[in-house]
Scaffold this motif. Structure first.
Motif, PDB file in Angstrom:
ATOM      1  N   GLY A  20       1.020  -1.033   0.039  1.00 59.14           N
ATOM      2  CA  GLY A  20       0.221   0.081   0.020  1.00 59.14           C
ATOM      3  C   GLY A  20       0.688   1.326  -0.008  1.00 59.14           C
ATOM      4  O   GLY A  20       0.906   1.975   0.694  1.00 59.14           O
ATOM      5  N   CYS A  21       1.637   1.242  -0.929  1.00 55.97           N
ATOM      6  CA  CYS A  21       2.926   2.333  -0.937  1.00 55.97           C
ATOM      7  C   CYS A  21       2.590   3.695  -1.514  1.00 55.97           C
ATOM      8  O   CYS A  21       3.100   4.405  -1.493  1.00 55.97           O
ATOM      9  CB  CYS A  21       4.022   1.979  -1.819  1.00 55.97           C
ATOM     10  SG  CYS A  21       3.614   1.562  -3.686  1.00 55.97           S
ATOM     11  N   GLY A  22       1.121   3.853  -2.064  1.00 54.63           N
ATOM     12  CA  GLY A  22       1.074   5.103  -2.609  1.00 54.63           C
ATOM     13  C   GLY A  22       1.492   5.251  -3.839  1.00 54.63           C
ATOM     14  O   GLY A  22       1.553   4.521  -4.637  1.00 54.63           O
ATOM     15  N   ASP A  43       0.801  -1.067  -4.807  1.00 51.78           N
ATOM     16  CA  ASP A  43      -0.555  -0.404  -4.686  1.00 51.78           C
ATOM     17  C   ASP A  43      -1.425  -0.665  -5.525  1.00 51.78           C
ATOM     18  O   ASP A  43      -0.981  -0.795  -6.762  1.00 51.78           O
ATOM     19  CB  ASP A  43      -0.076   1.013  -4.554  1.00 51.78           C
ATOM     20  CG  ASP A  43      -1.459   1.851  -3.772  1.00 51.78           C
ATOM     21  OD1 ASP A  43      -0.837   2.268  -2.783  1.00 51.78           O
ATOM     22  OD2 ASP A  43      -2.217   2.093  -4.656  1.00 51.78           O
ATOM     23  N   ARG A  69       1.903  -2.517  -9.635  1.00 51.05           N
ATOM     24  CA  ARG A  69       0.353  -2.082  -9.704  1.00 51.05           C
ATOM     25  C   ARG A  69      -0.353  -3.251  -9.364  1.00 51.05           C
ATOM     26  O   ARG A  69      -0.290  -4.184 -10.309  1.00 51.05           O
ATOM     27  CB  ARG A  69      -0.227  -1.372 -10.548  1.00 51.05           C
ATOM     28  CG  ARG A  69      -1.629  -0.764 -10.677  1.00 51.05           C
ATOM     29  CD  ARG A  69      -2.105   0.064 -11.869  1.00 51.05           C
ATOM     30  NE  ARG A  69      -3.566   0.330 -11.747  1.00 51.05           N
ATOM     31  CZ  ARG A  69      -4.170   1.159 -12.766  1.00 51.05           C
ATOM     32  NH1 ARG A  69      -3.503   1.513 -13.902  1.00 51.05           N
ATOM     33  NH2 ARG A  69      -5.417   1.319 -12.329  1.00 51.05           N
ATOM     34  N   SER A  86       3.064  -1.181   6.199  1.00 54.44           N
ATOM     35  CA  SER A  86       1.895  -0.995   5.930  1.00 54.44           C
ATOM     36  C   SER A  86       1.217  -0.094   6.506  1.00 54.44           C
ATOM     37  O   SER A  86       0.957  -0.251   7.749  1.00 54.44           O
ATOM     38  CB  SER A  86       1.203  -2.572   6.146  1.00 54.44           C
ATOM     39  OG  SER A  86      -0.307  -2.394   5.423  1.00 54.44           O
ATOM     40  N   ALA A  89      -3.066   1.189   5.078  1.00 56.39           N
ATOM     41  CA  ALA A  89      -3.524   0.173   4.355  1.00 56.39           C
ATOM     42  C   ALA A  89      -4.207  -1.112   4.513  1.00 56.39           C
ATOM     43  O   ALA A  89      -4.441  -2.065   4.083  1.00 56.39           O
ATOM     44  CB  ALA A  89      -2.481  -0.314   3.332  1.00 56.39           C
TER      45      ALA A  89
END
Length: 232
Positions: A20-22, A43, A69, A86, A89
């Motif tokens: 969930g790294c943006g 992400d 992605r 994390s 997320a």
């Protein structure tokens, strides 16, 4: 976040995995500060990946950063991570405990987890709770949240609780960036929708969960099993 990364990265050849790294900005900063560290970010959005990868190439770091992605709950890697991140997320995994379970599977034996999640600063009214807990993820107060983490087999070695000023800065930036884009691009087909989303989120925050919902980042290590005692 940078001071947390400095505590979490122990060796110059550590491998990082951000679930969930943006857009991957924090991983890029970690690579800049720690020569030899490698990083993978995952992400489902992928928004901003091109910019961050371009910046990594400009800095000569492109061979140490991968961005994927993909749904974080479905991601699998052949290489275990020395540090799993994390932050914010947990909803993607279905809550706090599923997030801990997912992170455990990606970690080396002595790896560390940098976990960020929400908690209730004070008991919300029913409407605010329903609004923030409309999916599988439920929140508790901070002592209960930490107790749940500990009961799942983790030991906190550091933590940081966001101040309300930091929350406000985050929310004003989030809503303001969206509104600014909509106002700067009035002819874009998504302009009206973006402006409406910004206004709706701002109302939800200012008139709802502001002052109730908090955010904590915990640096965690696995708790070792209790030493066996022989009965004579």
């Amino acid at each position: 976040m940078e001071h947390l990364l400095h505590r979490a990265i122990r060796r110059q050849d550590d491998h990082l995995l951000d679930l969930g790294c943006g857009d991957g900005t924090w991983l890029l900063r970690a690579l800049e500060a720690h020569g030899g560290v490698t990083a993978v970010g995952v992400d489902i959005s992928g928004e901003g990946f091109d910019h961050v990868l371009s910046e990594a190439a400009r800095l000569g770091l492109e061979d140490r950063l991968e961005l994927h992605r993909q749904d974080v709950a479905e991601y699998r890697s052949a290489r275990k991570a020395d540090l799993v991140l994390s932050v914010g997320a947990a909803y993607a995994f279905g809550g706090l405990l599923p997030t801990l379970n997912a992170a455990r599977e990606h970690l080396t034996e002595d790896g560390m987890l940098l976990l960020g999640d929400c908690f209730w600063e004070r008991e919300p009214d029913a409407a605010v709770r329903a609004q923030q807990e409309d999916g599988p993820q439920k929140y508790a107060d901070l002592p209960t949240t930490v107790a749940q983490v500990v009961a799942d087999g983790w030991t906190p070695v550091y933590g940081y609780t966001s101040t309300i000023a930091e929350w406000d800065e985050y929310e004003w930036c989030w809503t303001g960036t969206l509104a600014r884009w909509a106002l700067d691009n009035p002819e874009h087909p998504d302009s009206d929708r973006a402006l409406q989303m910004s206004a709706a989120h701002r109302t939800s925050w200012l008139g709802g969960y502001r002052g109730f919902l908090g955010f904590v980042v915990l640096l965690l290590r696995r708790t070792p099993p209790p030493a066996s005692t022989e009965v004579s």
